[in-house]
Scaffold this motif. Structure first.
Motif, short mmCIF file in Angstrom:
data_model
loop_
_atom_site.label_atom_id
_atom_site.label_comp_id
_atom_site.label_asym_id
_atom_site.label_seq_id
_atom_site.Cartn_x
_atom_site.Cartn_y
_atom_site.Cartn_z
N GLN A 143 1.10 -1.27 0.15
CA GLN A 143 0.02 -0.23 0.00
C GLN A 143 0.43 0.99 0.19
O GLN A 143 0.59 2.28 -0.62
CB GLN A 143 -0.81 0.15 0.94
N ALA A 144 2.44 1.44 0.89
CA ALA A 144 2.78 2.39 0.56
C ALA A 144 3.32 2.64 -0.20
O ALA A 144 2.86 3.96 -1.17
CB ALA A 144 3.66 2.16 1.92
N ILE A 145 4.12 2.22 -1.21
CA ILE A 145 4.35 1.97 -3.07
C ILE A 145 3.95 2.30 -4.02
O ILE A 145 3.47 2.84 -4.59
CB ILE A 145 5.60 0.78 -2.47
N SER A 146 2.52 1.32 -3.63
CA SER A 146 0.65 1.38 -4.67
C SER A 146 0.83 2.93 -4.55
O SER A 146 0.73 3.48 -5.44
CB SER A 146 0.72 0.56 -4.82
N THR A 147 0.51 3.38 -3.46
CA THR A 147 0.18 4.78 -3.46
C THR A 147 0.71 5.99 -3.55
O THR A 147 0.81 6.74 -3.94
CB THR A 147 -0.34 5.13 -1.17
N VAL A 148 1.95 5.65 -3.23
CA VAL A 148 2.79 7.02 -4.10
C VAL A 148 3.16 7.21 -5.09
O VAL A 148 3.04 8.74 -5.87
CB VAL A 148 4.47 6.88 -3.35
#
Length: 291
Positions: A92-97
């Motif tokens: 979720q962290a990388i995909s949201t960025v």
């Protein structure tokens, strides 16, 4: 209110615990009155969508790779504690960025980059005829995208920033400086003189983020225009003369004295002097002219 208790942080019922420079403090929870801004609604929608895709779109093999990647990613420290992320948190962290900066969606773990040293200088604010302009000096070549976050203008006496909002990616530099005026004013408007502007920048590549760098500056006053000085058409300065300016410039000749009028030739001689003297006398003192 400061209290003596075990370290705590976060909300519990109607009480919120937080760490201040004086120690552990408690305050009453105040519900948010205003609705979320469109930008926060967009990010919340992206985060929720990625959460559902973890179970619906990713395969078991992809889950295992994200779990291994999350074990090498540490969370932000809280109460001086931090730990590794789970596979879903890393996804979720990388995909949201990636979604925020406009990168395409991917279900594979992107390779972790090695960020170079920062090439950005401190914030520079100019206030001239074109208004308030914000610049970030750039030295060298940027090999990664730079995410720019900002806080709304505040008092110049503040030295610690609050929460910041994402403004956009740093524009390409021109002449060693990158102008971020449009990014900042589109979010918060033009700052006024004597207000302070806080910015946070961080490097980004394939969804991975580098360390945050904070910078701030105070908006200067607009310089006053110098008073205009009168100049003649020929460009020579104008001088001030006392008395008759015509005499000073030599335009009007000085009157002749009485002795010069009598003795110098061509001025009428004694007869002219006597006639002028008679004209200056009162009428009762003038003598009748001889027949």
């Amino acid at each position: 209110m400061k209290i003596l208790d075990t370290p705590r942080s976060g909300k519990c019922g109607l009480t919120v615990a937080f760490q201040s420079r004086f120690g552990l403090c408690l305050r009453q929870h105040v519900p948010q009155k205003a609705a979320l801004t469109p930008a926060r609604q967009h990010v919340c929608a992206l985060f929720g969508s990625n959460s559902s895709k973890w179970s619906a779109r990713l395969t078991r093999e992809q889950h295992e790779r994200w779990i291994l990647a999350g074990a090498q990613m540490m969370s932000h420290p809280r109460l001086a504690q931090k730990g590794p992320l789970t596979g879903q948190q890393a996804w979720q962290a990388i995909s949201t960025v990636r979604a925020v900066v406009g990168l395409p969606e991917t279900f594979e773990v992107p390779p972790r980059p090695v960020f170079s040293s920062s090439h950005l200088g401190p914030l520079v604010i100019e206030n001239g005829a074109a208004g308030v302009r914000l610049y970030l000096p750039v030295s060298g070549e940027l090999t990664e995208d730079i995410m720019v976050f900002g806080q709304e203008p505040c008092s110049r006496g503040r030295y610690q920033r609050r929460n910041v909002s994402f403004l956009g990616l740093l524009p390409p530099p021109i002449g060693g400086r990158s102008e971020i005026t449009c990014l900042y004013q589109a979010k918060f408007g033009a700052p006024r003189p004597d207000q302070k502007v806080f910015l946070v920048t961080c490097q980004e590549k394939d969804g991975w983020k580098g360390l945050d760098h904070e910078t701030s500056a105070v908006v200067p006053d607009r310089p006053k225009d110098p008073p205009a000085t009168a100049q003649p058409a020929d460009g020579h300065p104008i001088y001030m003369h006392t008395g008759c300016t015509g005499d000073a410039d030599g335009i009007v000749a000085s009157p002749l004295s009485a002795s010069q009028a009598i003795t110098e030739p061509g001025t009428g001689g004694a007869d002219t002097f006597r006639a002028r003297s008679e004209e200056e006398k009162p009428p009762e003192e003038q003598r009748a002219a001889p027949v």
